[in-house]
Design a protein around this motif. Structure first.
Motif, PDB file in Angstrom:
ATOM      1  N   ASN A  56      73.821  31.204  76.985  1.00 48.85           N
ATOM      2  CA  ASN A  56      73.204  32.492  76.666  1.00 48.85           C
ATOM      3  C   ASN A  56      72.113  32.361  75.622  1.00 48.85           C
ATOM      4  OD1 ASN A  56      74.117  34.548  78.175  1.00 48.85           O
ATOM      5  ND2 ASN A  56      75.889  34.991  76.888  1.00 48.85           N
ATOM      6  N   ILE A  57      71.023  33.058  75.832  1.00 45.49           N
ATOM      7  CA  ILE A  57      69.977  33.080  74.805  1.00 45.49           C
ATOM      8  C   ILE A  57      70.332  34.194  73.832  1.00 45.49           C
ATOM      9  CG2 ILE A  57      67.517  33.280  74.374  1.00 45.49           C
ATOM     10  CD1 ILE A  57      67.393  32.832  77.586  1.00 45.49           C
ATOM     11  N   GLU A  58      70.950  33.820  72.751  1.00 41.12           N
ATOM     12  CA  GLU A  58      71.399  34.855  71.816  1.00 41.12           C
ATOM     13  C   GLU A  58      70.306  35.147  70.802  1.00 41.12           C
ATOM     14  OE1 GLU A  58      75.221  34.269  70.108  1.00 41.12           O
ATOM     15  OE2 GLU A  58      76.148  34.735  72.022  1.00 41.12           O
ATOM     16  N   ASN A  59      69.240  35.744  71.252  1.00 46.66           N
ATOM     17  CA  ASN A  59      68.205  36.096  70.278  1.00 46.66           C
ATOM     18  C   ASN A  59      68.486  37.474  69.680  1.00 46.66           C
ATOM     19  OD1 ASN A  59      67.527  37.758  72.365  1.00 46.66           O
ATOM     20  ND2 ASN A  59      65.683  36.657  72.934  1.00 46.66           N
ATOM     21  N   GLN A  60      67.629  37.892  68.787  1.00 40.37           N
ATOM     22  CA  GLN A  60      67.879  39.153  68.079  1.00 40.37           C
ATOM     23  C   GLN A  60      68.000  40.323  69.037  1.00 40.37           C
ATOM     24  OE1 GLN A  60      65.382  40.199  64.776  1.00 40.37           O
ATOM     25  NE2 GLN A  60      65.528  38.164  63.893  1.00 40.37           N
ATOM     26  N   LEU A  61      67.141  40.338  70.046  1.00 43.14           N
ATOM     27  CA  LEU A  61      67.188  41.437  71.010  1.00 43.14           C
ATOM     28  C   LEU A  61      68.555  41.514  71.665  1.00 43.14           C
ATOM     29  CD1 LEU A  61      63.812  41.146  72.948  1.00 43.14           C
ATOM     30  CD2 LEU A  61      64.426  42.738  71.147  1.00 43.14           C
ATOM     31  N   PHE A  62      69.033  40.349  72.078  1.00 39.37           N
ATOM     32  CA  PHE A  62      70.319  40.300  72.754  1.00 39.37           C
ATOM     33  C   PHE A  62      71.433  40.766  71.826  1.00 39.37           C
ATOM     34  CE2 PHE A  62      74.191  37.936  73.795  1.00 39.37           C
ATOM     35  CZ  PHE A  62      74.383  38.343  75.090  1.00 39.37           C
ATOM     36  N   GLN A 118      39.390  35.267  74.930  1.00 39.18           N
ATOM     37  CA  GLN A 118      39.081  34.361  73.829  1.00 39.18           C
ATOM     38  C   GLN A 118      39.486  34.984  72.495  1.00 39.18           C
ATOM     39  OE1 GLN A 118      38.222  31.432  74.952  1.00 39.18           O
ATOM     40  NE2 GLN A 118      38.516  30.650  72.894  1.00 39.18           N
ATOM     41  N   ASP A 119      39.295  36.309  72.374  1.00 40.98           N
ATOM     42  CA  ASP A 119      39.684  36.997  71.144  1.00 40.98           C
ATOM     43  C   ASP A 119      41.195  36.896  70.936  1.00 40.98           C
ATOM     44  OD1 ASP A 119      37.149  37.631  70.679  1.00 40.98           O
ATOM     45  OD2 ASP A 119      37.326  39.790  71.128  1.00 40.98           O
ATOM     46  N   GLU A 120      41.875  37.164  72.013  1.00 42.74           N
ATOM     47  CA  GLU A 120      43.331  37.166  71.912  1.00 42.74           C
ATOM     48  C   GLU A 120      43.867  35.792  71.533  1.00 42.74           C
ATOM     49  OE1 GLU A 120      44.453  40.721  75.103  1.00 42.74           O
ATOM     50  OE2 GLU A 120      44.317  38.648  75.773  1.00 42.74           O
ATOM     51  N   ARG A 121      43.162  34.771  71.948  1.00 47.22           N
ATOM     52  CA  ARG A 121      43.593  33.410  71.602  1.00 47.22           C
ATOM     53  C   ARG A 121      43.694  33.213  70.102  1.00 47.22           C
ATOM     54  NH1 ARG A 121      43.600  29.246  75.314  1.00 47.22           N
ATOM     55  NH2 ARG A 121      43.297  27.775  73.622  1.00 47.22           N
ATOM     56  N   GLU A 122      42.925  33.995  69.371  1.00 49.08           N
ATOM     57  CA  GLU A 122      42.945  33.852  67.906  1.00 49.08           C
ATOM     58  C   GLU A 122      44.078  34.647  67.266  1.00 49.08           C
ATOM     59  OE1 GLU A 122      41.084  31.678  66.247  1.00 49.08           O
ATOM     60  OE2 GLU A 122      40.442  31.102  68.269  1.00 49.08           O
ATOM     61  N   CYS A 123      44.737  35.496  68.031  1.00 44.72           N
ATOM     62  CA  CYS A 123      45.852  36.288  67.483  1.00 44.72           C
ATOM     63  C   CYS A 123      47.049  35.390  67.189  1.00 44.72           C
ATOM     64  CB  CYS A 123      46.279  37.362  68.465  1.00 44.72           C
ATOM     65  SG  CYS A 123      45.063  38.643  68.691  1.00 44.72           S
ATOM     66  N   MET A 124      48.012  35.990  66.522  1.00 43.54           N
ATOM     67  CA  MET A 124      49.240  35.266  66.206  1.00 43.54           C
ATOM     68  C   MET A 124      50.412  35.930  66.947  1.00 43.54           C
ATOM     69  SD  MET A 124      48.154  32.949  64.208  1.00 43.54           S
ATOM     70  CE  MET A 124      49.418  32.191  63.220  1.00 43.54           C
ATOM     71  N   MET A 125      51.410  35.126  67.217  1.00 42.37           N
ATOM     72  CA  MET A 125      52.608  35.665  67.857  1.00 42.37           C
ATOM     73  C   MET A 125      53.809  35.355  66.971  1.00 42.37           C
ATOM     74  SD  MET A 125      52.430  35.111  71.902  1.00 42.37           S
ATOM     75  CE  MET A 125      54.056  34.699  72.376  1.00 42.37           C
ATOM     76  N   ASP A 126      54.638  36.369  66.748  1.00 40.74           N
ATOM     77  CA  ASP A 126      55.834  36.156  65.922  1.00 40.74           C
ATOM     78  C   ASP A 126      57.027  35.953  66.850  1.00 40.74           C
ATOM     79  OD1 ASP A 126      57.854  36.087  64.163  1.00 40.74           O
ATOM     80  OD2 ASP A 126      57.449  38.012  63.208  1.00 40.74           O
ATOM     81  N   LEU A 127      57.563  34.752  66.844  1.00 39.73           N
ATOM     82  CA  LEU A 127      58.631  34.416  67.790  1.00 39.73           C
ATOM     83  C   LEU A 127      60.026  34.741  67.267  1.00 39.73           C
ATOM     84  CD1 LEU A 127      57.280  30.918  68.898  1.00 39.73           C
ATOM     85  CD2 LEU A 127      56.811  33.142  69.908  1.00 39.73           C
ATOM     86  N   THR A 128      60.108  35.151  65.992  1.00 36.14           N
ATOM     87  CA  THR A 128      61.407  35.300  65.333  1.00 36.14           C
ATOM     88  C   THR A 128      62.414  36.098  66.155  1.00 36.14           C
ATOM     89  OG1 THR A 128      60.088  35.447  63.354  1.00 36.14           O
ATOM     90  CG2 THR A 128      62.438  35.850  63.103  1.00 36.14           C
ATOM     91  N   GLU A 129      61.924  37.200  66.700  1.00 41.84           N
ATOM     92  CA  GLU A 129      62.852  38.115  67.337  1.00 41.84           C
ATOM     93  C   GLU A 129      63.323  37.607  68.697  1.00 41.84           C
ATOM     94  OE1 GLU A 129      62.633  42.963  67.743  1.00 41.84           O
ATOM     95  OE2 GLU A 129      60.874  41.778  67.198  1.00 41.84           O
ATOM     96  N   PHE A 130      62.528  36.714  69.281  1.00 39.93           N
ATOM     97  CA  PHE A 130      62.765  36.347  70.678  1.00 39.93           C
ATOM     98  C   PHE A 130      63.407  34.982  70.850  1.00 39.93           C
ATOM     99  CE2 PHE A 130      58.998  39.000  70.209  1.00 39.93           C
ATOM    100  CZ  PHE A 130      59.488  40.147  70.788  1.00 39.93           C
ATOM    101  N   MET A 131      63.220  34.145  69.876  1.00 39.78           N
ATOM    102  CA  MET A 131      63.786  32.803  69.999  1.00 39.78           C
ATOM    103  C   MET A 131      65.305  32.868  69.809  1.00 39.78           C
ATOM    104  SD  MET A 131      62.813  31.323  66.277  1.00 39.78           S
ATOM    105  CE  MET A 131      63.755  31.822  64.839  1.00 39.78           C
ATOM    106  N   ASN A 132      65.973  31.848  70.322  1.00 42.36           N
ATOM    107  CA  ASN A 132      67.393  31.714  70.060  1.00 42.36           C
ATOM    108  C   ASN A 132      67.527  31.081  68.674  1.00 42.36           C
ATOM    109  OD1 ASN A 132      70.045  31.065  69.944  1.00 42.36           O
ATOM    110  ND2 ASN A 132      70.072  29.854  71.821  1.00 42.36           N
ATOM    111  N   PRO A 133      68.024  31.819  67.683  1.00 40.50           N
ATOM    112  CA  PRO A 133      67.982  31.275  66.317  1.00 40.50           C
ATOM    113  C   PRO A 133      69.049  30.211  66.061  1.00 40.50           C
ATOM    114  CG  PRO A 133      68.976  33.438  66.306  1.00 40.50           C
ATOM    115  CD  PRO A 133      68.630  33.147  67.728  1.00 40.50           C
ATOM    116  N   THR A 134      69.993  30.085  66.958  1.00 42.05           N
ATOM    117  CA  THR A 134      71.067  29.125  66.695  1.00 42.05           C
ATOM    118  C   THR A 134      71.258  28.188  67.879  1.00 42.05           C
ATOM    119  OG1 THR A 134      72.620  30.761  67.535  1.00 42.05           O
ATOM    120  CG2 THR A 134      72.342  30.653  65.162  1.00 42.05           C
ATOM    121  N   PRO A 135      70.243  27.377  68.168  1.00 44.71           N
ATOM    122  CA  PRO A 135      70.427  26.420  69.262  1.00 44.71           C
ATOM    123  C   PRO A 135      71.444  25.362  68.856  1.00 44.71           C
ATOM    124  CG  PRO A 135      68.412  25.928  68.097  1.00 44.71           C
ATOM    125  CD  PRO A 135      68.954  27.187  67.491  1.00 44.71           C
TER     126      PRO A 135
END
Lengths: 804, 804
Positions: free
Chosen positions: B99-105, B727-744
Motif C-alpha cells: 500500500n502507498i500510505e501517503n498523507q492523502l491515504f 517551458q514556464d511550467e518547467r521552472e515551477c516547483m512540485m511539493d511531493l510531501t503529501e503524495f510520497m510514501n513517507p515510510t518506505p
C-alpha cells in the motif's frame, strides 16, 4: 483521534529529534471513567498482578494486558485466590520467527554447499515422515486403549444393569456406574492437575498461540504429551462428554517439537541430529506439520489437517512447507489406518482412516434439493445461536473456575463430580425413557440395553448415552428414520448441551469437537424428524439433517470455516454434502460472531496473551509507530562492559528480551546509531561461555564460540541469576559484533500502525526497532505493544499497561 | 564467492560511505566463457532486444533477463523474426502489492469511521458474490455453447459417415470432418491471433504472474475475456485436443478485475462504486478470488479453487481474504450448477457441479488395498516421466514457434493444420480399428458410431475420439471392464499424447487439464487391463486405474499437489481415492521435477518475466543487498523542479518506476537523507493536474488533489509523452510531501539476499530502498534484481542484465 476510547497523549514533534522517552503514551487520568467495564476489570487484574509478582515486563514473561471479555462482569473480582491461577496462565514467552542472521549464522550458511542444502531439505522430509508416523501411532494407541477400556466398562455396567433390572435395585447399578466413571476420571484429573496443568483441555488454543508466536511454558514437552495421552484416555473412558480428537492436535505438535530437535531435554538424550533445526523458525514449521498430522489422524482428513494448520496458524504461506505438512498428514492417517486395520483384523483395508469416521452416506444421486437450502441456512443460524450460548456459558464458567476452583484438589473434585453427574443424568434419562426400538440385525449397537423393553427390543435413549460419543454420532447419522422419537432427542440435546458445556474447561484432557457434533447431530435429527411431520415429502432424511446440524453446532462453537468444511467432507467420505456444509458453517460463523467470539478465541483471551490477529484493527490508521512503541529503549554498545550487561539482564523491573546495539561515536554527545539487535538468550550464552575481549586476548588457544553453543542451549536458556560473574569479570568488555543481528528490520516513527502490524505479522517478528531519520534508536515495538489495541464497542480501545 | 558461477566484483568498503554507483556489480569480462550455454542464449536475446527496442529498463516494461531453459539449445538463434514475438512476450509491468500510505491515504483512512470500514468489508463480500455469480454464468455459457455446437457437429459428421459407410467413399466424410474442424478452429485462431494474442493458451501462467506481481499487458481486460470465451468454444467445438477448464481460471480473474473496479475502461463506463478498491493490493485479492471461482466452476471444486489460488498465487495468507475467496468459489459452482440443472431440465438438482464431472465411483467399501500402493507409486513415476517428456517436447515446440511461427497468419494456419490433422488422425484410428463392442442400454455414449461393426455394436475407438474430451474421460473412468481392448487404448494414448502436445501453445484459447487427464486415463486403463492379465485377482478394476493414471499424468505435467488432490477428489465426488491420488501426485511431482519443470513454469520462464519463487536460492547467503541492488539511484528532492521531474520520467534509458525522495540539507555536500518514495504513476498524475507550488499559491480557490484523482487514472496511467508541460511550467516547483510514501521499507547494505527476498515476497514489494547507517540512499532493490539469481547446474548463477 476521536475514535479511540482512551485518548493517548504524546509530546510535541520535539521528540522526533531523538529525545526518546517523551514519545511514550501517557494515561490521561481524567479519562478513566470512560473506560468500559471490561477494560477496567482487565486493568484491575493487571494492577493486582503488578503488585504481587516481581517479573512483569515483556522479557519477564508475564504479560500484563488483561483483555478479558466482551461480556460485562457484574461484580468486581476481589478474592485473592485469583492470583496463583492467573500466574500460571499469564506465564508466556515469545518466539522468534525471524531468523537471527548474525555473522556466525551467515558463515555457516556460506560454508554449506548446495548439496548440504539438499541434505537439509531431505532431513526436513524425513522429520515430517517421522512426525506423521509417530502421531499416527499415538492416535492408534489412544483409540485402542479407549476401545478396550470403554468396552470393558460398558460390559461390566451392562451386566450389572441386566442383573438388577429384574430383581429391582437399579440404584446399585447407578452407583456402580457413577463410581466407576468418577474413579477413572479422577486418575485423569490427578495427573493433569498435579503433574501438568497445561495438558488440560484440547490444547488447540495453546497450539494456536504457539503458531502465533507465543510460547506458553511446557506446552511442547514430552511430559505434557504423556499426561495428555493418558488424560484423554481416562476422560473418554470415564464417560465424560468429551472427544479424543482435539488433544490429537496438541499431541502431534508435541511430537513434532520433539522429533525435529533430535533430542529430548526431559530425557537428557541428545541424538546429535537435526541440530540445524534448533531454532524457533524451523521448529514452528515442524509444529504446524505436527498439528496437521494430529488433525489428519483424528478425522482421517489430511487435507483438512493442512488447512487447519494454515487457517489457525500460518501467516507466510510457503509452497514447500505446505507440501511437507501435507506429507506428514498423509503419513499420519496412513499409519493410523494401517495399524487399526490390523487391530480390526482386516489388514490392508485402508478405507476407514481417522479416529472418528462418520460412515458412508449412501443415497441416491440427488442428495439434496434446492428447496432445502433455506432450511440449511436456518439450521446454520440455529447452530450459530446455540454455539454462542455454549460459548457464553462456558466463558462464565471459566471465569468462575479461575476465581474459585484453582487448587488442584478442587479441580480433581470438580472433575469427579462432573463424571458422577454425567453418569447419573445418563442413567436417569435412560431409566425414565420408554422409547423402545426393535433390535434389528442391521443395528450395530455395541451395547444395546434392554432394560424395561420387551424382548428383542432395546432402549433407544441408551444408544445415545450408553456409548462412546463417537458411536452415538454415527448412530444419529445413520440409523434409519424412526429409530429415535423426538422427545428422546430433545431431552438428550438439552442435557448433553449442558453437560458438554460444564465439561469443557475441566482439568482433564479432552476435546470439544465430538460433543459439539453430538449435540448438533441430535438437534439436527430432531429437526429432520419434525420436518417430516410438516412436509409429506420423502426428502427429509433425518440422517442428513443430523449431519447438517452437527456441522452447524460445531461451526457455531469453534468458528472455523474452510478447514472445518474439508474436515467434515473428508470424515463423511463424500463431497456431495460439501456445499450444504459450507453454507451452514458460514451462516453459523456469521451469526455466532455477531454475538460472541469462538470458543478457542475466548480461551486465548482468558489467558491474556498478546495474540496477534490477522490484521490491525480497522480504525487504527490514527496511530503511528511513535505512539505504539515502548520507549526509552535500553540499548547496548557494540563493545559493552560485562557489568552493564549483567545489570541490564538482572534488572527485574525492565526484563527486556531484545536490545538494540548501537555505536556511540566517541566524544560525541549525539544519540548513538543503530547497528544491530541482540537477544537476551544470546547474551546469556555469551556470559555463560565468558566470551570477553580480555580473555580472548590472554588465552593462546581460544575456542571460538560457535552456533552449536547457542543451539545446545536452545530452547531452555538458563536465567541470568544462575550465571556467576565475578567482580573482576564485570570489568571486562564483550564484543557483540559477531553475535548480534546486524540487519534488524526498522521503521521510521511516522509508520502507521497497520503498516507496522503487517510487517510484524508477515515476518513473524518479535522486536521492531523504531529509528529516526538519522538511524538513531527511538523506540522498540514489541508484540504486546501491538496487541493492546483492539476494536471494542466504542471504536478503537487501548488496554492499559500497568506502569512498572 | 566460490559457488557463484559468474563472479560479481564490487568496489571496496569505501562505497559504504555513500559513494553510490561504485557498488554496482560489474561484469568481469574474463569470466564470460564460464557462463553456461543457456545463460549465453538468454544474454544473446537480451542483447538483441537491447539493440532493437527503445524502452528497456525496469520501468519501461521490457524485462531484459532471458532465463530460458534448463535444456541446452543446440544452435544459436540467429533469425531476426524472433524479435517481434519476444517483444510482446517480454512486455510486462509490475504491480504494487504494498500500500502507498501517503498523507492523502492516511487522511482518508482516518476520516473513515468504524461503520465505514464495516461497509467496505461488506462491499468486498458483495464483490466476491458478483465475481462468483458472473464466473458461474460464463462457465455455464461456455458449457451450453460447446454442448450445442459440438452436438450439432458430431451429428452432422455421424450422419455423413453412416451415409457413406455402406456406399463407400468415406474419404468424403473425412474431408467434411477435417474441413468443419479447421473452419471452426480458424475462427478461434483468428480472433486470438489478430485481436488479443494474450488470450491464447490456458491463461494460467499469466494469472500466476499476475498474482506474483507481474502484470502482462491487457491480461485482465474485457476484450481478453470476450476473445477467451469465444476462442475456447471454437477450440473445443473444433475438436482440438484441448479442454475448456483452464481458460475458466483466466476468465474468472478478468471478471474479478472488472467487477471489483466498478467500471470498465474499455466500455468507458464508470459506475462510481468500489472506488476504494482501485489499487493493486485490493485488486490482487479480488483476482485471486476470481481465479478460485474459475477453478471452482470448471471442476465443481470450491475448496480446490481456494487452494489453487493460494498454492499458485498468495504469499501472505489472510483468514478473512481466504473466506471471501471461498465464498466466491461457492457462489460460482452454485450458479453454474443451478443454471445447468435448468438447462438439463431437472431444475434444482445440485449434485453435479462443475464443467467436468468425473461421475460417481461406486464400489464396495474396500476401494483399494494395501498391495496396490506400490502399483500406484509406479504409476505416479510413469506419470512423472511422461509428463516431463510432454513438457520437454512442448518446450521445444514453443521455442520453434517463437522463432518461426510468430506472424498471426502463420499462427492461424498452424491452428487450422492441427485441427485438420487431429480430425484425420482420429478418423484413421477409428477407420482401422475393429474393436467392436455391444451397444448395451447402460452405455450412454452420445454418438455411438457403428461404422463397420455389426448391428447392435459400436466402434470402441470412436468413443474415445469421436467425442468431446470430457465425455471420453468419463467413459474411460466408468465403462465396464472389457469395453476397450488394449491395442485401442495403446494407440489412442500414443496419438493423443502427441496431438495434445502439439496443440498446447497454439494461438487458440485452450486448457491442458482435460487432454492430460485423457492421456492419463487411457494409459491408466491400459495399465489396469494389463494388470488383470497378470494377476487373477478381481481388484484390478480398470476404471480405478484410469483415475489414478489421469491423476499421475496431470500431476506430471502441471506439478501441483495439494490443490490438484482436492480438485480431483471434489471432481470424483468421493474421498475414498484421496490417499492414492495424493500419493501419485507426489510421486509424479518428485520424478518430474528431477527432469524438467512444470509446464506452466516453463511457459513463465519463456516469457522471461522476473517471477519470484517462494524462497531465495539456497546458496544465496553469499550475497548482500549491496551486491544485489541497482545503483546509483535517481532520487528526487522533496520539493523538486518540474523540469527535473519531466526529464527524469522522459529519460528512456533509465525508465525507472520508483524514485526515493530525499531531503538535501542546504549548504551541505553530504548525500541526502531518505524521506520517502514516490512512483512514476503518482508523478504523472501530479504533472497532469499541474500540482505546482507556484500555481497553488496564485490561485484563490485551489482544488486540492485527492486520492480520487489517482484512482480515476488507475490503472492506465498515461505515458509521460502525452503530458504537455510548457517551458514556464518547467521552472515551477512540485511539493511531493503529501503524495510520497513517507515510510518506505528500507534495509541496510549488509542484509543478506534471503532476508531481502523474504521481505519482498512476504510484503509483495516492488521497490526496496537500501540505505547506509545514516539513512542515506545507497541503492534500490527491484524485483528484477532478485529474480536474476537462480540455482543452475553449477550452483548459484547470475543472469546477466544488459547494460543499458
Amino acid at each position: 483521534m476521536a475514535n479511540i476510547t482512551k485518548k493517548v497523549s504524546w509530546s510535541s514533534r520535539a521528540d522526533e529529534s531523538g529525545a526518546a522517552g517523551e514519545g511514550t503514551p501517557l494515561l490521561n487520568g481524567s479519562e478513566q471513567p470512560r473506560l468500559s467495564r471490561q477494560v477496567r476489570l482487565a486493568w484491575w487484574l493487571t494492577e493486582r498482578l503488578t503488585a504481587t509478582t516481581p517479573e512483569q515486563s515483556e522479557g519477564g514473561s508475564i504479560f500484563q494486558i488483561g483483555r478479558l471479555s466482551t461480556v460485562d462482569l457484574e461484580e468486581e473480582i476481589t478474592s485473592d485466590e485469583v492470583k496463583p491461577e492467573l500466574e500460571t496462565l499469564f506465564l508466556s514467552h515469545f518466539l522468534d520467527y525471524d531468523n537471527i542472521e548474525n555473522q556466525l549464522f551467515l558463515e555457516e550458511e556460506r560454508r554449506m554447499s548446495y548439496l548440504g542444502f539438499r541434505c537439509l531439505e531431505i532431513s526436513r522430509w524425513v522429520v515430517c515422515g517421522w512426525i506423521g508416523f509417530l502421531t499416527g501411532l499415538i492416535a492408534c494407541f489412544i483409540d485402542i486403549a479407549v476401545e478396550e477400556l470403554a468396552g470393558f466398562k460398558y460390559q461390566v455396567v451392562k451386566e450389572n444393569i441386566e442383573k438388577f433390572t429384574e430383581v429391582g435395585g437399579l440404584s446399585i447399578s447407578l452407583l456402580l456406574w457413577a463410581v466407576l466413571n468418577a474413579a477413572i476420571v479422577m486418575v485423569g484429573a490427578i495427573i493433569v492437575a498435579y503433574f501438568e496443568p497445561i495438558a488440560a483441555g484440547s490444547g488447540i488454543p495453546q497450539i494456536k498461540c504457539y503458531l502465533n508466536g507465543i510460547k506458553i511454558p511446557r506446552v511442547v514437552r514430552l511430559k505434557t504429551l504423556v499426561v495428555k495421552v493418558c488424560g484423554v484416555i481416562c476422560s473418554v473412558v470415564g464417560g465424560l462428554a468429551v472427544g479424543k480428537e482435539g488433544p490429537m492436535i496438541h499431541s502431534g505438535a508435541v511430537v513434532a517439537a520433539g522429533v525435529s530437535q533430535g533430542r529430548s531435554t526431559s530425557l537428557k538424550k541428545d541424538f546429535k541430529i537435526f541440530e540445524y533445526f534448533r531454532r524457533d523458525t524451523e521448529k514452528r514449521d515442524f509444529v504446524s506439520a505436527g498439528a496437521a498430522a494430529g488433525v489428519s489422524a483424528a478425522f482421517g482428513a489430511p487435507v483438512g489437517g493442512v488447512l487447519f494448520s494454515l487457517e489457525e496458524g500460518a501467516s507466510f504461506w510457503n509452497q514447500m512447507l505446505t507440501w511437507r505438512i501435507f506429507f506428514a498428514s498423509m503419513i499420519s492417517t496412513f499409519t493410523l489406518n494401517f495399524f487399526l486395520s490390523i487391530y480390526h483384523k482386516n489388514t490392508g483395508d485402508l478405507s476407514s482412516p481417522g479416529l472418528i469416521n462418520f460412515g458412508r452416506f449412501e443415497g441416491d444421486s440427488v442428495a439434496y434439493n434446492l428447496y432445502e437450502i433455506p432450511l440449511f441456512i436456518l439450521m446454520g443460524a440455529i447452530g450459530g445461536l446455540l454455539g454462542a450460548l455454549f460459548n457464553i456459558l462456558n466463558y462464565w464458567l471459566t471465569i468462575f473456575r479461575i476465581r474459585y476452583v484453582h487448587r488442584p484438589c478442587l479441580q480433581v473434585m470438580e472433575a469427579m463430580l462432573v463424571a458422577a453427574v454425567t453418569a447419573t443424568v445418563s442413567f436417569t434419562m435412560i431409566y425414565f425413557s420408554n422409547d423402545c426400538q426393535p433390535l434389528g440385525p442391521e443395528h450395530a449397537e455395541e451395547y444395546p440395553l434392554q432394560l424395561f423393553c420387551a424382548d428383542g427390543e432395546y432402549n433407544s435413549m441408551a444408544t445415545a448415552f450408553f456409548n462412546t460419543p463417537e458411536r452415538s454420532v454415527r448412530s444419529l447419522f445413520h440409523n434409519q428414520a424412526g429409530t429415535y422419537n423426538p422427545l428422546t432427542l430433545g431431552l438428550f440435546t438439552l442435557t448433553y448441551f449442558f453437560l458438554a458445556c460444564w465439561t469443557y474447561g475441566l482439568a482433564v484432557s479432552a476435546g470439544v469437537f465430538i460433543p459439539s457434533l453430538l449435540i448438533g447431530a441430535a438437534w439436527g435429527r430432531l429437526f429432520g424428524i419434525l420436518l417430516a411431520y410438516i412436509t409429506p415429502n420423502s426428502w427429509a432424511d433425518p440422517g442428513k439433517y443430523a449431519l447438517i446440524g452437527a456441522a452447524a453446532q460445531l461451526g457455531g462453537i469453534v468458528r472455523m470455516t474452510l478447514s472445518l468444511t474439508v474436515i467434515m467432507v473428508e470424515a463423511t467420505g463424500n463431497v456431495t454434502y460439501g456445499f450444504p456444509i459450507m453454507l451452514v458453517l458460514m451462516t453459523a460463523k456469521i451469526v455466532g460472531d455477531y454475538i460472541v467470539e469462538g470458543l478457542y478465541d475466548i480461551h486465548i483471551k482468558l489467558q491474556s496473551v498478546p495474540f496477534l490477529h490477522w490484521e490491525a484493527p480497522a480504525t487504527s490508521h490514527w496511530l503511528t509507530a511513535r505512539e505504539v512503541m515502548s520507549s526509552p529503549v535500553t540499548c547496548l554498545n557494540r563493545i559493552e562492559k560485562v557489568g552493564t550487561i549483567v545489570d541490564t539482564l538482572s534488572n527485574t523491573s525492565t526484563k527486556h528480551n531484545g536490545f538494540p546495539v548501537v555505536v556511540q561515536v566517541l566524544g560525541n554527545e549525539e544519540p548513538a546509531k543503530l547497528c544491530g539487535l541482540i537477544l537476551r538468550s544470546q547474551l546469556i550464552v555469551l556470559l555463560k561461555h565468558k566470551v570477553f575481549v580480555e580473555l580472548a586476548r590472554s588465552r593462546l588457544t581460544h575456542r571460538k564460540l560457535q552456533l552449536k553453543d547457542f543451539r545446545d542451549a536452545y530452547p531452555r536458556f538458563p536465567p541470568i541469576q544462575s550465571i556467576h560473574v565475578s567482580q573482576d569479570e564485570r570489568e571486562c568488555m564483550m564484543d557483540l559484533t559477531e553475535f548480534m543481528n546486524p540487519t534488524p528490520y526498522t521503521v521510521p516513527q511516522e509508520t502507521s500502525l497497520p503498516r507496522v502490524f503487517k510487517l510484524f505479522r508477515a515476518l513473524g517478528l518479535r522486536h521492531l526497532v523504531v529509528v529516526d531519520d538519522e538511524n538513531r534508536v527511538v523506540g522498540l515495538v514489541t508484540r504486546k505493544d501491538l496487541a493492546r489495541y483492539h476494536l471494542g464497542k466504542h471504536g478503537l480501545e487501548e488496554l492499559q499497561l500497568a506502569q512498572t
